[in-house]
Design an enzyme around this catalytic site. Structure first.
Site, PDB file in Angstrom:
ATOM      1  N   HIS A 176      39.912  58.521  60.825  1.00 10.30           N
ATOM      2  CA  HIS A 176      39.531  57.770  62.769  1.00 10.30           C
ATOM      3  C   HIS A 176      38.447  59.005  63.461  1.00 10.30           C
ATOM      4  O   HIS A 176      37.985  59.691  64.671  1.00 10.30           O
ATOM      5  CB  HIS A 176      40.701  58.171  63.188  1.00 10.30           C
ATOM      6  CG  HIS A 176      41.650  56.822  63.006  1.00 10.30           C
ATOM      7  ND1 HIS A 176      41.525  55.675  62.719  1.00 10.30           N
ATOM      8  CD2 HIS A 176      42.831  56.636  62.571  1.00 10.30           C
ATOM      9  CE1 HIS A 176      42.378  55.078  62.577  1.00 10.30           C
ATOM     10  NE2 HIS A 176      43.155  55.893  62.461  1.00 10.30           N
TER      11      HIS A 176
HETATM   12 ZN    ZN Z   1      46.991  55.222  59.604  1.00  7.09          ZN
END
Ligand code: ZN
Length: 297
Positions: free
Chosen positions: A118
């Site tokens: 992320h």
């Molecule tokens: Zn995850």
């Protein structure tokens, strides 16, 4: 089998759902069971500034190397960024670089950590600060050790940071299979996104993987795969929601390693997410994935 781990990975943030000590716990389990020998545990080096700049903006690299985070940076990453946490994230990048090198040498490379998918070019998100996957792939591309890489991201959450970093880069295929309705709310565009329904379960999950992964591997023909093997697909995970059993996850892992090996594609493993209600379940699942990798080493 060699395995990459740094004592700096363990940066404990009391009360946080992401427990960085899970990596050390998984390694301890593997050492206890004799799957990994102490002499085969390799400590990574800290990545250089030049390495980090391959995937990240100068501003973000500066914040990470010189501990210059703002409150907003921490809020975006949903982390309390202490010096220990910053160091852990940095060392995980070094770990994935080393694991990718080991994969090219031995067929399989394991980082007992990593998978910060992320993390974006210029900021962190979702418990991730630096995208170890992107830095490692870009480094090997730059060194001309590889020409094409595939990121096989089977964490329960979309590899949005990785997808954004490699957007438009024809040398890298980003494969992400994840919960369609779970975090991150705003999805990026991977080379191939497979969005799954909540509670998908073993059978439907393995069938989708069995249909899509071989096709993508055949079509793209990578020289290296980075397998992002999130444990959060597990049915008792607090954040994943995909409903797989421990046995189903073992099958998932064996399938990925098997498909890579069948095509002679070296595979670097990173562990990524895992937030089971019971900490020991997450640890067991990560250890199982490494154990399965060892069978293909
Ligand atoms: Zn995850």
């Amino acid at each position: 089998m060699k395995i990459v781990f740094s004592k700096y990975y363990t940066a404990v943030s009391p009360g946080h759902v992401f427990r960085a000590d899970k990596f050390e716990a998984a390694l301890k389990l593997l050492l206890k069971e004799g799957v990994v020998l102490k002499k085969d545990v390799l400590a990574p080096e800290e990545p250089s500034k030049a390495d980090l700049l391959l995937a990240h903006s100068p501003g973000w690299v500066n914040k990470n190397l010189n501990f210059k985070f703002t409150a907003e940076d921490g809020a975006k990453a949903e982390l309390k960024i202490t010096r220990g946490v910053a160091r852990a994230h940095l060392m995980n990048v070094g770990g994935t670089i080393l694991a990718a090198r080991l994969a090219l040498e031995n067929g399989i490379g394991v980082n007992c950590g990593g998978g910060s998918h992320h993390a974006f070019h210029d900021h962190g998100e979702g418990f991730c600060l630096l995208n170890d996957i992107a830095v490692a792939v870009k480094k090997l591309l730059k060194e001309r050790r590889i020409k094409r890489a595939m990121v096989i991201d089977l964490d329960a959450h979309q590899g949005n940071g990785t997808a954004a970093i490699f957007s438009g880069d024809k040398r890298v295929f980003t494969f992400s299979m994840h919960g369609a309705g779970t975090y991150p709310e705003k999805k990026e565009k991977s080379s191939l996104d497979i969005g799954l329904r909540p509670g998908t379960g073993d059978a439907a999950y393995l069938s989708a993987l069995g249909r899509e992964l071989p096709r993508a591997l055949d079509k793209f023909g990578p020289d290296l795969a980075v397998y992002v093997a999130g444990a959060d697909v597990y049915r008792n995970d607090l954040l994943g929601g995909l409903g797989l059993t421990v046995e189903g996850i073992k099958k998932r892992d064996a399938f990925v390693f098997g498909e890579c090996r069948a095509r002679g594609v070296p595979a670097a493993l990173v562990l990524s997410g895992g937030y089971a209600k019971k900490f020991s379940d997450t640890v067991r699942i990560h250890a199982n994935t490494i154990k399965t990798g060892a069978r293909f080493a």
